[in-house]
Scaffold this motif. Structure first.
Motif, PDB file in Angstrom:
ATOM      1  N   LEU A 115      62.046 -42.522  89.195  1.00  0.00           N
ATOM      2  CA  LEU A 115      63.241 -43.148  89.763  1.00  0.00           C
ATOM      3  C   LEU A 115      63.720 -42.409  91.012  1.00  0.00           C
ATOM      4  CD1 LEU A 115      65.211 -43.935  86.479  1.00  0.00           C
ATOM      5  CD2 LEU A 115      64.165 -45.594  88.036  1.00  0.00           C
ATOM      6  N   ALA A 116      63.663 -41.074  90.973  1.00  0.00           N
ATOM      7  CA  ALA A 116      64.095 -40.285  92.131  1.00  0.00           C
ATOM      8  C   ALA A 116      63.174 -40.517  93.327  1.00  0.00           C
ATOM      9  CB  ALA A 116      64.136 -38.799  91.768  1.00  0.00           C
ATOM     10  N   ALA A 126      61.313 -43.184  93.834  1.00  0.00           N
ATOM     11  CA  ALA A 126      61.524 -44.557  94.272  1.00  0.00           C
ATOM     12  C   ALA A 126      62.755 -44.656  95.166  1.00  0.00           C
ATOM     13  CB  ALA A 126      61.673 -45.473  93.061  1.00  0.00           C
ATOM     14  N   GLN A 127      63.806 -43.919  94.822  1.00  0.00           N
ATOM     15  CA  GLN A 127      65.017 -43.918  95.651  1.00  0.00           C
ATOM     16  C   GLN A 127      64.730 -43.334  97.034  1.00  0.00           C
ATOM     17  OE1 GLN A 127      68.029 -45.174  94.944  1.00  0.00           O
ATOM     18  NE2 GLN A 127      68.886 -44.553  96.906  1.00  0.00           N
ATOM     19  N   LEU A 147      62.754 -45.795  99.035  1.00  0.00           N
ATOM     20  CA  LEU A 147      63.605 -46.889  99.489  1.00  0.00           C
ATOM     21  C   LEU A 147      64.414 -46.482 100.710  1.00  0.00           C
ATOM     22  CD1 LEU A 147      64.705 -49.746  98.985  1.00  0.00           C
ATOM     23  CD2 LEU A 147      66.447 -48.713  97.511  1.00  0.00           C
ATOM     24  N   LEU A 149      70.296 -42.672  87.831  1.00  0.00           N
ATOM     25  CA  LEU A 149      69.248 -42.906  88.824  1.00  0.00           C
ATOM     26  C   LEU A 149      68.859 -44.387  88.893  1.00  0.00           C
ATOM     27  CD1 LEU A 149      66.989 -39.793  88.155  1.00  0.00           C
ATOM     28  CD2 LEU A 149      68.542 -40.162  90.080  1.00  0.00           C
ATOM     29  N   ALA A 150      68.800 -45.052  87.738  1.00  0.00           N
ATOM     30  CA  ALA A 150      68.401 -46.464  87.717  1.00  0.00           C
ATOM     31  C   ALA A 150      69.443 -47.350  88.391  1.00  0.00           C
ATOM     32  CB  ALA A 150      68.170 -46.917  86.277  1.00  0.00           C
ATOM     33  N   GLN A 203      71.669 -46.414  90.581  1.00  0.00           N
ATOM     34  CA  GLN A 203      71.678 -46.072  92.004  1.00  0.00           C
ATOM     35  C   GLN A 203      70.548 -46.787  92.737  1.00  0.00           C
ATOM     36  OE1 GLN A 203      72.012 -41.756  93.094  1.00  0.00           O
ATOM     37  NE2 GLN A 203      69.948 -42.085  93.833  1.00  0.00           N
ATOM     38  N   LEU A 204      69.368 -46.825  92.124  1.00  0.00           N
ATOM     39  CA  LEU A 204      68.221 -47.485  92.753  1.00  0.00           C
ATOM     40  C   LEU A 204      68.430 -48.996  92.848  1.00  0.00           C
ATOM     41  CD1 LEU A 204      65.331 -47.380  93.864  1.00  0.00           C
ATOM     42  CD2 LEU A 204      64.504 -47.526  91.502  1.00  0.00           C
ATOM     43  N   SER A 228      71.105 -49.799  95.402  1.00  0.00           N
ATOM     44  CA  SER A 228      70.595 -49.526  96.747  1.00  0.00           C
ATOM     45  C   SER A 228      69.666 -50.634  97.219  1.00  0.00           C
ATOM     46  CB  SER A 228      69.853 -48.174  96.768  1.00  0.00           C
ATOM     47  OG  SER A 228      70.732 -47.107  96.493  1.00  0.00           O
ATOM     48  N   MET A 229      68.844 -51.148  96.309  1.00  0.00           N
ATOM     49  CA  MET A 229      67.958 -52.252  96.666  1.00  0.00           C
ATOM     50  C   MET A 229      68.758 -53.507  97.025  1.00  0.00           C
ATOM     51  SD  MET A 229      64.891 -51.784  93.851  1.00  0.00           S
ATOM     52  CE  MET A 229      64.005 -53.224  94.436  1.00  0.00           C
TER      53      MET A 229
END
Length: 200
Positions: A13-14, A16-17, A20, A187-188, A190-191, A194-195
């Motif tokens: 997840l980190a 992926a962020q 992104l 984290l999830a 936030q991701l 953000s998307m």
């Protein structure tokens, strides 16, 4: 095994962020339509200003309540007593505690049904529906409270919890054991948010 899974999931997840963030900057620099950069002034203001609001959902309260209920249930010994093949293997205190919990469970379910099933019940919606209603929105808190109550009563009557302080400690234990879930949640969310900002 479970700990390794949560560590891997957290790292994924980190990463992926971070990807992104970089990709949003690259696509924005290439003037791609409908893409907002997280590194722009707008993106930074959004991320910093909305960070707390992103996390403030009912899911985090559900996680907290379920963690507390799970800790109380696990340390009370109720699951162990239920899992024993024969009641004769229970001590007298455990048997009394288990019977008390069964009676309390029946009463708890009866109260919940009285608040939801009968016409014009308190927890029904204004139109008399069960979903959506106050009951459907509070299903997790109702279940968590019931599990916590029954587990605490069993633990106190069986002697597993010598005092109320041990009940409180069991609630804290549940939160401690569920800590990786909260990290993954942060984290999830936030991701995902953000998307939505980048491609929204």
């Amino acid at each position: 095994m479970v700990k390794r899974f949560f560590v891997c999931l957290t790292v994924v997840l980190a990463v992926a962020q971070l990807l992104l963030v970089v990709l949003s900057w690259m696509f924005s620099a290439m003037m791609a339509d409908g893409v907002h950069s997280l590194l722009s002034s707008e993106g930074i203001r959004w991320f910093v200003g909305q960070f707390s609001a992103m996390l403030a959902t009912e899911v985090v309260s559900w996680l907290l309540l379920m963690a507390m209920a799970g800790g109380c249930l696990w340390q009370s010994g109720l699951l162990t007593s239920i899992g024993r093949p024969s009641p004769s293997r229970l001590t007298y205190r455990e048997l009394v505690a288990l019977r008390t919990v069964v009676v309390m469970l029946v009463l708890y379910v009866a109260v919940v049904l009285a608040l939801t099933v009968i016409p014009h019940a308190v927890l029904l919606s204004a139109t008399g529906k069960l979903v959506p209603s106050a009951f459907s929105r509070a299903l997790v808190p109702i279940a968590s409270f019931g599990i916590t109550l029954l587990s605490a009563v069993y633990g106190l009557l069986s002697g597993r919890y010598p005092s109320l302080g041990h009940v409180v400690s069991s609630l804290s234990y549940g939160i401690q054991q569920s800590a990786p879930l909260f990290v993954v949640y942060v984290l999830a969310v936030q991701l995902i948010q953000s998307m939505r900002f980048v491609f929204g």
